[in-house]
Design an enzyme around this catalytic site. Structure first.
Site, PDB file in Angstrom:
ATOM      1  N   TYR A 290      46.709   1.745 -36.003  1.00 54.28           N
ATOM      2  CA  TYR A 290      46.184   0.771 -36.959  1.00 54.28           C
ATOM      3  C   TYR A 290      45.862   1.523 -38.257  1.00 54.28           C
ATOM      4  CZ  TYR A 290      45.462  -1.977 -32.700  1.00 54.28           C
ATOM      5  OH  TYR A 290      45.642  -2.641 -31.500  1.00 54.28           O
ATOM      6  N   HIS A 301      47.189  -6.556 -36.232  1.00 54.11           N
ATOM      7  CA  HIS A 301      48.180  -5.899 -35.384  1.00 54.11           C
ATOM      8  C   HIS A 301      48.344  -4.442 -35.814  1.00 54.11           C
ATOM      9  CE1 HIS A 301      49.463  -9.489 -33.258  1.00 54.11           C
ATOM     10  NE2 HIS A 301      49.525 -10.135 -34.417  1.00 54.11           N
ATOM     11  N   LYS A 332      56.719  -3.320 -35.454  1.00 53.55           N
ATOM     12  CA  LYS A 332      56.089  -2.053 -35.781  1.00 53.55           C
ATOM     13  C   LYS A 332      57.163  -1.056 -36.220  1.00 53.55           C
ATOM     14  CE  LYS A 332      52.788  -2.960 -32.073  1.00 53.55           C
ATOM     15  NZ  LYS A 332      52.017  -3.893 -32.870  1.00 53.55           N
TER      16      LYS A 332
END
Length: 355
Positions: A290, A301, A332
């Site tokens: 994060y 997220h 991601k």
């Protein structure tokens, strides 16, 4: 038009420069209207029918696809003679997408092109005469090992066993983030088998720093925290626990071996940069990370998945494809932390791209 193959290139004369270089970005001018083509360029022109044949002036009948000196070769014979199948697949695909590209040969392209580059790709609407490079491209088969240094700053064009193409962009980056939680002192803790328990943690440790997980589960708003050995080593090193850092690290190395030191180096670097690393087990990685973190109550997220590998790690295209595909599927970015236990860390980002 016919060409002659010698010294590793195809030589064209007549109005070759005007027909192929000026109008199509093929080859390298060598004086007057003459032109030299790399084998993959000649193969493409033979495939299109723009070249009729190529005469082999070097003849090598002992090699696969070889021919006698003076033999005329069409597309089939020339492609096998020069073993240019993978390069041809990539070259044709990029040409079909509207790009001009040049084989990275000595004296043909920019001097900064390294030995690992197979093609330089120009921006759409540009060509070799414009001296502007969009991508440095490396062509590999799906089973080819890739040392880290060989993919530095390259786009990888991977040709799988079915002849399908996948492109991966690579980049070096530095971690960053916004987390800056206050750290407590001398917390009551117990070292267990593969984790550590903090019995009476301040709220800021979990809510403000996202260290550990509530022992009673996510729905619990108080109670003991269970910390990973990485988190425990990081906090112990900063005097946050009533257990000394050497004891935690020695125990962790017993549990995980030398890999713990490399993972800890990456974990600590991420924390020091303001990012929050948490277990990436669910995603097949070492960490999920994060970057924009202001507290657990406003948790979004994670941004990246990180896998820790050794500095001399050799990637396999299949391995890259699996990691990058999984990261992309959960929105991601895939990052590899290349580090030894005490070395500096290089952060290599790899993502699937469409040229």
């Amino acid at each position: 038009m016919n060409g002659t193959f010698r010294d590793g290139v195809v030589h064209l004369s007549g109005n070759a420069r005007q027909q192929f270089y000026d109008s199509g970005g093929y080859g390298r001018p060598v004086g007057g209207s003459d032109l030299e083509l790399a084998p993959v360029e000649a193969a493409h022109l033979l495939y299109r029918g723009d070249l009729d044949t190529v005469v082999d002036e070097t003849g090598d009948p002992d090699r696969a696809g070889g021919s006698d000196a003076g033999a005329s070769m069409g597309f089939r014979e020339f492609l096998t003679r020069t073993d240019a199948v993978l390069s041809f697949v990539v070259y044709k695909d990029l040409r079909d997408r509207g790009f001009y590209l040049s084989p990275a040969r000595d004296g043909w392209t920019d001097d900064s092109v390294d030995d690992e580059t197979d093609f330089v790709v120009y921006p759409r609407g540009k060509g070799p005469a414009d001296d502007e490079i969009e991508h440095r491209l490396r062509v590999v088969g799906e089973r080819s090992p890739l040392p880290v240094e060989s993919i530095d700053g390259h786009v990888l064009a991977v040709v799988d066993e079915d002849g399908e193409l996948t492109y991966f962009g690579t980049d070096w980056l530095s971690p960053s983030g916004s987390a800056d939680p206050p750290l407590p002192d001398d917390l009551d803790a117990t070292l267990m088998d593969d984790r550590l328990l903090v019995w009476d943690p301040p709220e800021s440790l979990y809510e403000g720093g996202f260290f550990g997980q509530r022992l009673a589960g996510r729905n619990a708003d108080s109670g003991p925290l269970q910390l990973s050995l990485l988190e425990a080593a990081y906090l112990a090193e900063r005097g946050c626990l009533d257990i000394d850092a050497e004891s935690v690290s020695a125990h962790a190395e017993t549990v995980e071996g030398e890999r713990f030191d490399r993972r800890y180096a990456a974990y600590a670097a991420l924390r020091e940069a303001g990012a929050v690393p948490k277990s990436g087990f669910k995603f097949g990685a070492d960490f999920r990370v994060y970057e924009a973190f202001e507290g657990l109550s406003d948790l979004g997220h994670s941004d990246k998945l990180v896998r820790v590998v050794e500095p001399d790690h050799e990637f396999l295209p299949r391995e890259l494809s699996l990691d990058v595909r999984l990261a992309g599927g959960v929105r991601k970015r895939m990052v590899f932390a290349l580090t030894g236990p005490t070395d500096a860390i290089d952060w290599l980002s790899v993502e699937r791209i469409t040229p």
